[in-house]
Motif scaffolding. Structure first.
Motif, PDB file in Angstrom:
ATOM      1  N   PHE A  13      -1.096  47.687 -33.617  1.00  0.00           N
ATOM      2  CA  PHE A  13      -2.136  48.269 -33.186  1.00  0.00           C
ATOM      3  C   PHE A  13      -2.878  49.247 -33.424  1.00  0.00           C
ATOM      4  O   PHE A  13      -2.530  49.800 -34.947  1.00  0.00           O
ATOM      5  CB  PHE A  13      -0.614  49.093 -32.137  1.00  0.00           C
ATOM      6  CG  PHE A  13       0.415  50.195 -33.400  1.00  0.00           C
ATOM      7  CD1 PHE A  13      -0.098  51.599 -33.655  1.00  0.00           C
ATOM      8  CD2 PHE A  13       1.158  49.428 -34.481  1.00  0.00           C
ATOM      9  CE1 PHE A  13       0.300  52.420 -34.206  1.00  0.00           C
ATOM     10  CE2 PHE A  13       2.079  50.217 -35.143  1.00  0.00           C
ATOM     11  CZ  PHE A  13       1.819  52.159 -34.823  1.00  0.00           C
ATOM     12  N   MET A  14      -3.651  50.289 -32.976  1.00  0.00           N
ATOM     13  CA  MET A  14      -4.505  50.700 -33.286  1.00  0.00           C
ATOM     14  C   MET A  14      -4.354  52.388 -33.341  1.00  0.00           C
ATOM     15  O   MET A  14      -3.078  52.680 -32.553  1.00  0.00           O
ATOM     16  CB  MET A  14      -5.823  50.681 -32.348  1.00  0.00           C
ATOM     17  CG  MET A  14      -6.348  49.740 -31.501  1.00  0.00           C
ATOM     18  SD  MET A  14      -7.112  48.429 -33.103  1.00  0.00           S
ATOM     19  CE  MET A  14      -8.190  49.752 -33.475  1.00  0.00           C
ATOM     20  N   ASP A  15      -4.436  52.426 -34.735  1.00  0.00           N
ATOM     21  CA  ASP A  15      -4.111  54.354 -35.784  1.00  0.00           C
ATOM     22  C   ASP A  15      -4.459  55.020 -33.818  1.00  0.00           C
ATOM     23  O   ASP A  15      -5.709  54.288 -34.237  1.00  0.00           O
ATOM     24  CB  ASP A  15      -4.641  54.722 -36.422  1.00  0.00           C
ATOM     25  CG  ASP A  15      -3.995  56.105 -36.909  1.00  0.00           C
ATOM     26  OD1 ASP A  15      -3.948  56.965 -36.744  1.00  0.00           O
ATOM     27  OD2 ASP A  15      -4.108  56.269 -38.278  1.00  0.00           O
ATOM     28  N   VAL A  16      -4.278  55.932 -33.359  1.00  0.00           N
ATOM     29  CA  VAL A  16      -4.769  56.743 -32.249  1.00  0.00           C
ATOM     30  C   VAL A  16      -5.823  58.366 -32.531  1.00  0.00           C
ATOM     31  O   VAL A  16      -6.083  58.638 -32.363  1.00  0.00           O
ATOM     32  CB  VAL A  16      -3.778  57.687 -31.335  1.00  0.00           C
ATOM     33  CG1 VAL A  16      -2.960  56.409 -30.859  1.00  0.00           C
ATOM     34  CG2 VAL A  16      -2.197  58.412 -31.997  1.00  0.00           C
ATOM     35  N   PHE A  17      -4.984  58.011 -34.701  1.00  0.00           N
ATOM     36  CA  PHE A  17      -6.163  59.290 -34.944  1.00  0.00           C
ATOM     37  C   PHE A  17      -6.542  58.131 -36.716  1.00  0.00           C
ATOM     38  O   PHE A  17      -6.804  59.026 -37.797  1.00  0.00           O
ATOM     39  CB  PHE A  17      -5.104  60.833 -35.725  1.00  0.00           C
ATOM     40  CG  PHE A  17      -5.008  61.263 -35.012  1.00  0.00           C
ATOM     41  CD1 PHE A  17      -5.293  62.206 -34.343  1.00  0.00           C
ATOM     42  CD2 PHE A  17      -3.288  60.954 -34.419  1.00  0.00           C
ATOM     43  CE1 PHE A  17      -4.525  62.943 -33.256  1.00  0.00           C
ATOM     44  CE2 PHE A  17      -2.529  61.625 -33.439  1.00  0.00           C
ATOM     45  CZ  PHE A  17      -3.249  63.048 -33.211  1.00  0.00           C
ATOM     46  N   PRO A  18      -7.661  57.659 -35.487  1.00  0.00           N
ATOM     47  CA  PRO A  18      -8.421  56.597 -36.901  1.00  0.00           C
ATOM     48  C   PRO A  18      -9.520  57.475 -37.791  1.00  0.00           C
ATOM     49  O   PRO A  18     -10.203  58.691 -37.652  1.00  0.00           O
ATOM     50  CB  PRO A  18      -9.199  55.789 -35.903  1.00  0.00           C
ATOM     51  CG  PRO A  18      -9.302  56.557 -34.951  1.00  0.00           C
ATOM     52  CD  PRO A  18      -8.543  57.728 -34.472  1.00  0.00           C
ATOM     53  N   GLN A  19      -9.180  56.729 -39.177  1.00  0.00           N
ATOM     54  CA  GLN A  19     -10.514  57.185 -39.991  1.00  0.00           C
ATOM     55  C   GLN A  19     -11.987  56.937 -40.206  1.00  0.00           C
ATOM     56  O   GLN A  19     -12.877  56.384 -40.676  1.00  0.00           O
ATOM     57  CB  GLN A  19     -10.731  56.969 -41.075  1.00  0.00           C
ATOM     58  CG  GLN A  19      -8.732  57.857 -42.079  1.00  0.00           C
ATOM     59  CD  GLN A  19      -8.437  57.749 -43.030  1.00  0.00           C
ATOM     60  OE1 GLN A  19      -7.521  57.001 -42.986  1.00  0.00           O
ATOM     61  NE2 GLN A  19      -8.866  58.007 -44.339  1.00  0.00           N
ATOM     62  N   SER A  20     -12.125  55.176 -38.780  1.00  0.00           N
ATOM     63  CA  SER A  20     -12.996  54.164 -38.919  1.00  0.00           C
ATOM     64  C   SER A  20     -13.222  53.729 -37.619  1.00  0.00           C
ATOM     65  O   SER A  20     -11.479  53.256 -36.582  1.00  0.00           O
ATOM     66  CB  SER A  20     -13.665  53.466 -39.765  1.00  0.00           C
ATOM     67  OG  SER A  20     -13.268  52.442 -39.754  1.00  0.00           O
ATOM     68  N   ARG A  21     -13.793  53.029 -37.053  1.00  0.00           N
ATOM     69  CA  ARG A  21     -13.832  52.610 -35.843  1.00  0.00           C
ATOM     70  C   ARG A  21     -13.149  51.179 -35.964  1.00  0.00           C
ATOM     71  O   ARG A  21     -13.479  50.159 -37.027  1.00  0.00           O
ATOM     72  CB  ARG A  21     -15.359  51.843 -35.296  1.00  0.00           C
ATOM     73  CG  ARG A  21     -15.071  51.919 -33.592  1.00  0.00           C
ATOM     74  CD  ARG A  21     -16.800  50.791 -33.432  1.00  0.00           C
ATOM     75  NE  ARG A  21     -17.299  50.414 -34.298  1.00  0.00           N
ATOM     76  CZ  ARG A  21     -17.202  48.898 -34.641  1.00  0.00           C
ATOM     77  NH1 ARG A  21     -16.554  48.717 -32.943  1.00  0.00           N
ATOM     78  NH2 ARG A  21     -17.707  47.897 -34.868  1.00  0.00           N
ATOM     79  N   GLY A  22     -12.071  50.652 -35.311  1.00  0.00           N
ATOM     80  CA  GLY A  22     -11.488  49.991 -35.595  1.00  0.00           C
ATOM     81  C   GLY A  22     -10.152  49.858 -36.848  1.00  0.00           C
ATOM     82  O   GLY A  22      -9.626  48.845 -36.962  1.00  0.00           O
TER      83      GLY A  22
END
Length: 145
Positions: A35-44
């Motif tokens: 799943f997608m990280d809700v606190f992303p370090q980069s797009r994706g």
């Protein structure tokens, strides 16, 4: 928190697996959930976790489960590459608070990188837009083979 301890079934990833918390799902099979990280370090920025595990970190996990988990990590990483066309991809995993671990459920980070674009610190940009995460998840999921 140290490397040792008792698994907390109330952690956010356990809640996601039980359907108690929402997540922008990328991929799921009998062994892993991505799943997608809700606190992303980069797009994706995508997370991959084992579905049937109470391992807090890599050191706690059974080798047989690690084998299927890393296969899932590779599968999702290939899809991230195909969907987003990054120049590089960081695949990382943290063990213990001093190493940067904040959720004590074994997990891997897949962080796409583009030349000249700095990677953010985790949570430094705040929570990502849920609709954008859903769109990215669908884009990556479409490339899962």
């Amino acid at each position: 928190m140290s490397l040792d301890g008792t698994y907390d079934a109330g952690n956010i990833f356990a809640k996601i697996l039980r359907g108690e918390m929402p997540a922008a799902r990328v991929f799921e099979d009998e062994h892993v959930y991505a799943f997608m990280d809700v606190f992303p370090q980069s797009r994706g920025h995508t997370l991959v976790i084992p579905k049937h595990s109470t391992a807090r970190n890599l050191l706690d996990e059974e080798p047989e489960r690690l084998a299927t988990l890393i296969q899932g990590v590779q599968r999702v990483t290939k899809a991230v590459r195909a969907a987003l066309k990054p120049d590089g991809i960081v695949v990382t995993q943290f063990n213990g608070a001093p190493a940067g671990q904040t959720i004590y459920h074994l997990h891997f980070h897949i962080i796409p990188r583009w030349e000249g674009v700095p990677v953010g610190r985790h949570a430094s940009g705040g929570m990502a837009d849920a609709e954008e995460l859903k769109a990215l998840a669908a884009q990556i999921a479409a490339k899962i083979s």
